[in-house]
Scaffold this motif. Structure first.
Motif, mmCIF file in Angstrom:
data_model
loop_
_atom_site.group_PDB
_atom_site.id
_atom_site.type_symbol
_atom_site.label_atom_id
_atom_site.label_comp_id
_atom_site.label_asym_id
_atom_site.label_seq_id
_atom_site.Cartn_x
_atom_site.Cartn_y
_atom_site.Cartn_z
ATOM 1 N N LEU A 440 6.959 3.759 -11.438
ATOM 2 C CA LEU A 440 7.535 4.731 -10.521
ATOM 3 C C LEU A 440 6.466 5.202 -9.545
ATOM 4 O O LEU A 440 5.370 5.593 -9.951
ATOM 5 C CB LEU A 440 8.089 5.926 -11.299
ATOM 6 N N ILE A 441 6.786 5.151 -8.252
ATOM 7 C CA ILE A 441 5.813 5.487 -7.216
ATOM 8 C C ILE A 441 6.352 6.619 -6.348
ATOM 9 O O ILE A 441 7.450 6.515 -5.788
ATOM 10 C CB ILE A 441 5.495 4.267 -6.333
ATOM 11 N N GLY A 442 5.606 7.696 -6.237
ATOM 12 C CA GLY A 442 6.011 8.807 -5.394
ATOM 13 C C GLY A 442 5.342 10.095 -5.840
ATOM 14 O O GLY A 442 4.708 10.157 -6.893
ATOM 15 N N ALA A 443 5.507 11.129 -5.044
ATOM 16 C CA ALA A 443 4.825 12.391 -5.328
ATOM 17 C C ALA A 443 5.769 13.525 -5.663
ATOM 18 O O ALA A 443 5.327 14.603 -6.052
ATOM 19 C CB ALA A 443 3.979 12.788 -4.116
ATOM 20 N N THR A 444 7.087 13.298 -5.558
ATOM 21 C CA THR A 444 8.013 14.419 -5.686
ATOM 22 C C THR A 444 8.972 14.297 -6.866
ATOM 23 O O THR A 444 9.117 15.231 -7.663
ATOM 24 C CB THR A 444 8.833 14.587 -4.390
ATOM 25 N N TYR A 445 9.640 13.144 -6.987
ATOM 26 C CA TYR A 445 10.735 13.037 -7.940
ATOM 27 C C TYR A 445 10.467 12.112 -9.125
ATOM 28 O O TYR A 445 11.285 12.034 -10.037
ATOM 29 C CB TYR A 445 12.005 12.550 -7.220
ATOM 30 N N LYS A 467 1.146 7.928 -7.458
ATOM 31 C CA LYS A 467 1.523 8.699 -6.278
ATOM 32 C C LYS A 467 1.645 7.831 -5.037
ATOM 33 O O LYS A 467 2.428 8.132 -4.136
ATOM 34 C CB LYS A 467 0.506 9.819 -6.026
ATOM 35 N N THR A 468 0.851 6.756 -4.953
ATOM 36 C CA THR A 468 0.845 5.930 -3.759
ATOM 37 C C THR A 468 1.006 4.452 -4.106
ATOM 38 O O THR A 468 0.741 4.027 -5.238
ATOM 39 C CB THR A 468 -0.462 6.096 -2.965
ATOM 40 N N VAL A 469 1.414 3.688 -3.104
ATOM 41 C CA VAL A 469 1.550 2.239 -3.269
ATOM 42 C C VAL A 469 0.192 1.613 -3.562
ATOM 43 O O VAL A 469 0.086 0.708 -4.411
ATOM 44 C CB VAL A 469 2.177 1.612 -2.006
ATOM 45 N N ASP A 470 -0.843 2.079 -2.890
ATOM 46 C CA ASP A 470 -2.187 1.516 -3.110
ATOM 47 C C ASP A 470 -2.629 1.694 -4.567
ATOM 48 O O ASP A 470 -3.194 0.768 -5.170
ATOM 49 C CB ASP A 470 -3.200 2.181 -2.174
ATOM 50 N N GLU A 471 -2.381 2.880 -5.118
ATOM 51 C CA GLU A 471 -2.750 3.122 -6.511
ATOM 52 C C GLU A 471 -1.987 2.184 -7.442
ATOM 53 O O GLU A 471 -2.558 1.604 -8.384
ATOM 54 C CB GLU A 471 -2.448 4.573 -6.883
ATOM 55 N N ALA A 472 -0.701 2.015 -7.183
ATOM 56 C CA ALA A 472 0.121 1.140 -8.019
ATOM 57 C C ALA A 472 -0.328 -0.311 -7.903
ATOM 58 O O ALA A 472 -0.421 -1.023 -8.909
ATOM 59 C CB ALA A 472 1.587 1.273 -7.615
ATOM 60 N N ALA A 475 -3.518 -1.007 -9.835
ATOM 61 C CA ALA A 475 -3.387 -1.004 -11.292
ATOM 62 C C ALA A 475 -2.479 -2.115 -11.813
ATOM 63 O O ALA A 475 -2.741 -2.690 -12.878
ATOM 64 C CB ALA A 475 -2.849 0.348 -11.752
ATOM 65 N N ILE A 476 -1.407 -2.420 -11.084
ATOM 66 C CA ILE A 476 -0.387 -3.333 -11.597
ATOM 67 C C ILE A 476 -0.656 -4.795 -11.266
ATOM 68 O O ILE A 476 -0.432 -5.689 -12.100
ATOM 69 C CB ILE A 476 1.006 -2.921 -11.075
ATOM 70 N N LYS A 477 -1.158 -5.073 -10.079
ATOM 71 C CA LYS A 477 -1.354 -6.475 -9.681
ATOM 72 C C LYS A 477 -2.188 -7.268 -10.689
ATOM 73 O O LYS A 477 -1.820 -8.405 -11.036
ATOM 74 C CB LYS A 477 -1.989 -6.547 -8.292
ATOM 75 N N PRO A 478 -3.307 -6.732 -11.210
ATOM 76 C CA PRO A 478 -4.135 -7.529 -12.120
ATOM 77 C C PRO A 478 -3.443 -7.920 -13.422
ATOM 78 O O PRO A 478 -3.876 -8.878 -14.081
ATOM 79 C CB PRO A 478 -5.333 -6.607 -12.392
ATOM 80 N N ILE A 479 -2.407 -7.211 -13.820
ATOM 81 C CA ILE A 479 -1.778 -7.517 -15.103
ATOM 82 C C ILE A 479 -0.535 -8.391 -14.962
ATOM 83 O O ILE A 479 0.076 -8.762 -15.971
ATOM 84 C CB ILE A 479 -1.411 -6.225 -15.870
ATOM 85 N N SER A 494 8.987 4.644 1.628
ATOM 86 C CA SER A 494 8.061 4.460 0.511
ATOM 87 C C SER A 494 7.121 3.279 0.715
ATOM 88 O O SER A 494 6.126 3.153 0.001
ATOM 89 C CB SER A 494 8.846 4.265 -0.794
ATOM 90 N N ALA A 495 7.439 2.403 1.669
ATOM 91 C CA ALA A 495 6.572 1.273 2.042
ATOM 92 C C ALA A 495 6.277 0.343 0.863
ATOM 93 O O ALA A 495 5.163 -0.152 0.723
ATOM 94 C CB ALA A 495 5.265 1.781 2.662
ATOM 95 N N LEU A 496 7.284 0.073 0.040
ATOM 96 C CA LEU A 496 7.071 -0.846 -1.070
ATOM 97 C C LEU A 496 6.911 -2.294 -0.625
ATOM 98 O O LEU A 496 6.496 -3.142 -1.407
ATOM 99 C CB LEU A 496 8.217 -0.748 -2.081
ATOM 100 N N ASP A 497 7.251 -2.573 0.634
ATOM 101 C CA ASP A 497 6.987 -3.920 1.150
ATOM 102 C C ASP A 497 5.490 -4.222 1.098
ATOM 103 O O ASP A 497 5.089 -5.391 0.943
ATOM 104 C CB ASP A 497 7.522 -4.083 2.571
ATOM 105 N N LEU A 498 4.660 -3.190 1.200
ATOM 106 C CA LEU A 498 3.211 -3.387 1.104
ATOM 107 C C LEU A 498 2.803 -3.752 -0.318
ATOM 108 O O LEU A 498 1.828 -4.483 -0.523
ATOM 109 C CB LEU A 498 2.478 -2.127 1.561
ATOM 110 N N PHE A 499 3.545 -3.262 -1.297
ATOM 111 C CA PHE A 499 3.291 -3.649 -2.686
ATOM 112 C C PHE A 499 3.603 -5.130 -2.869
ATOM 113 O O PHE A 499 2.815 -5.874 -3.461
ATOM 114 C CB PHE A 499 4.143 -2.805 -3.634
ATOM 115 N N VAL A 500 4.750 -5.558 -2.348
ATOM 116 C CA VAL A 500 5.131 -6.974 -2.453
ATOM 117 C C VAL A 500 4.095 -7.859 -1.767
ATOM 118 O O VAL A 500 3.635 -8.854 -2.332
ATOM 119 C CB VAL A 500 6.528 -7.206 -1.824
ATOM 120 N N LYS A 501 3.735 -7.481 -0.552
ATOM 121 C CA LYS A 501 2.757 -8.260 0.193
ATOM 122 C C LYS A 501 1.421 -8.322 -0.557
ATOM 123 O O LYS A 501 0.787 -9.380 -0.634
ATOM 124 C CB LYS A 501 2.554 -7.650 1.578
ATOM 125 N N GLY A 502 1.002 -7.181 -1.109
ATOM 126 C CA GLY A 502 -0.255 -7.127 -1.816
ATOM 127 C C GLY A 502 -0.270 -8.001 -3.064
ATOM 128 O O GLY A 502 -1.265 -8.669 -3.362
#
Length: 505
Positions: A440-445, A467-472, A475-479, A494-502
């Protein structure tokens, strides 16, 4: 494609010509100075971050035939326009949006031969629009909304860029506030229209699902007759039969406006857990007592990759096998609605089904990417609502997976006062799915989503919060492994497309 004298443009829009020849013909409209073409029309919008008036000079340099400003121009700009032979026009009340709407309405009136098809709804508008455009292209020269250009600016641009030889225009219509679809419908004057569903998208702006239904129903306000290759078409509205607001729309809006209603639906998928969580994505065929009298699907099956196959059952008894080109059984309603409209236009049924089956997948909308030495990913990061969140989770859990099923969910926008409750519903729904990890990524909900998931029995050691896509991503990509299947779903903000790209880099 727009090709109109500046004098007539001013007459249609109430704009004031400041300099230039009124007989100059302006063509290709643009609201971005970087896309202005020679002899084009540039409309300068005063946005929250960028003021297009600051780029009017660049549009003149690019060869624009007409530049529309929305504030008092500097004398240097007037001189530049005069020197370049460019007409300079000031929009009435400095309102660029109203300028485009009035111009598009005037251009539409000059093209009564167009058969305009309107598409709206809370979820699935763009996918349904793409399906309908594909089906119509099997028989007619078809132009459709590009991407999600479906608002008070995008729809006018769709009409103003329609090719001269177009017969059918598929126009997607979105909204954030009451009255917007009314305005779009008046401009586009659709003959046929469909409403995909009434969900919770924009509920924070409209207050309730009933208000959303009322806003979507405004699509009937501008509907008109059309003629297509000698066939006279009366206005008609196509509705998903088992949506709980379809009868409300049909009775209180379509029928009162003299618009014929065609109900579509009834198939043999049931998702009891969605109903328990407050979602209604699919129903039993028994839920529609008149299924045999209307277009519906039978023998619905989902393969290990999440793609749906079925038999499309037409009211006259014809059955045609079909396979959807996009994973997700919730898209069956969109598919059938598109086929219903296509059938009303007299398009060959087999041809329309085959055209949809061959259409390319839309970027960032349940798009399957990755594979090989990377995890397979479902990129559904363009937009989100509680209903589409649930549907995307269903797709994730329907795909064949030799590794782990991981849902990466961001926060949803425009939920208003119900935001916390609706995010919690998503957390509850995710907890009911066989997930190996919930991110779950976000700062509010997201903390609320986590707590509800835990209450529903989801294991604490399977939930990660960032809290952020960069943090996720860090942490998640290496596993992740090549055997994993990962869903990325959230509202665009939320810019999750950056997570996919990353992950796939």
């Amino acid at each position: 494609m727009l090709a109109l004298e500046v004098g007539l443009i001013c007459e249609a829009t109430g704009a004031t010509q400041l300099c230039g020849d009124p007989n100059t013909v302006a063509k290709q409209p643009s609201i971005d100075s970087r896309t202005v073409t020679p002899e084009g029309l540039f409309v300068a919008f005063q946005g929250e971050r960028v003021d297009g008036n600051n780029y009017a000079g660049r549009a003149i340099e690019a060869g624009a035939a007409c530049v529309v400003v929305t504030r008092t121009p500097e004398e240097a700009l007037v001189q530049q326009a005069n020197a370049a032979g460019c007409a300079l026009v000031r929009a009435q009340d400095d309102d660029g949006q109203e300028f485009l709407l009035r111009l598009a309405a005037a251009w539409r009136k000059k093209h009564p031969q167009w058969c305009v098809l309107g598409v709206t709804g809370s979820v699935g508008k763009t996918t349904t629009k793409d399906m309908l455009a594909a089906a119509c292209s099997a028989a007619y020269v078809t132009h459709a909304t590009k991407g999600n250009f479906n608002n008070l600016i995008g729809l006018p641009l769709t009409l103003l860029t329609t090719p001269d030889d177009a017969q059918v225009v598929v126009a997607e219509m979105g909204m954030n506030h009451p009255g917007e679809i009314h305005r779009l419908s008046e401009v586009a004057r659709p003959c046929c229209a469909l409403i995909t569903n009434i969900g919770t998208s924009h509920i924070g702006l409209l207050g309730s699902r009933e208000n959303i239904a009322r806003a979507k129903a405004e699509i009937v306000d501008g509907m008109d007759q059309a003629s297509l290759e000698g066939m006279q078409l009366e206005p008609s509205l196509h509705l998903w039969a088992v949506d709980d607001f379809s009868d409300f729309i049909a009775t209180n809006f379509a029928q009162k406006a003299g618009i014929a209603v065609t109900f579509v639906g009834g198939h043999d998928i049931a998702i009891d857990s969605t109903k328990a969580a407050g979602f209604k994505l699919a129903v039993d065929a028994s839920d529609v007592t008149t299924a045999s009298a209307q277009l519906h699907a039978s023998n619905v099956q989902v393969n290990p990759e999440g793609f749906v196959s079925c038999e499309v059952c037409y009211p006259d008894g014809m059955h045609i096998p079909a396979t959807l080109p996009i994973p997700g059984k919730h898209l069956l309603s969109d598919f059938l609605l598109a086929l219903s409209v296509a059938d009303s236009l007299g398009i060959n049924r087999q041809a329309s089904i085959e055209a949809i089956q061959q259409m390319p997948q839309t970027h960032m909308r349940l798009e399957l990417v990755g594979g090989g030495d990377k995890p397979r990913m479902i990129d559904d990061s363009y937009n989100a609502s509680p209903t589409s969140m649930a549907a995307a989770l269903d797709v994730l859990c329907s795909l064949h997976c030799e590794g782990r099923r991981i849902a990466v969910l961001g926060e949803m926008g425009e939920m208003g006062s119900q935001a916390a409750r609706l995010h919690d519903l998503v957390g509850a729904y995710a907890a009911a799915k066989p997930l190996d990890m919930l991110v779950l990524i976000g700062a509010t909900y997201v903390e609320g989503m986590r707590q509800v998931a835990l209450v529903m029995g989801f294991s604490d050691d399977k939930i990660e919060i960032f809290k952020t896509v960069d943090e996720a991503l860090h942490a998640i990509k290496p596993i992740l492994t090549k055997d994993d299947v990962v869903l990325a779903k959230a509202s665009r903000s939320s810019a999750l497309d950056l997570f996919v790209k990353g992950v796939l880099e």
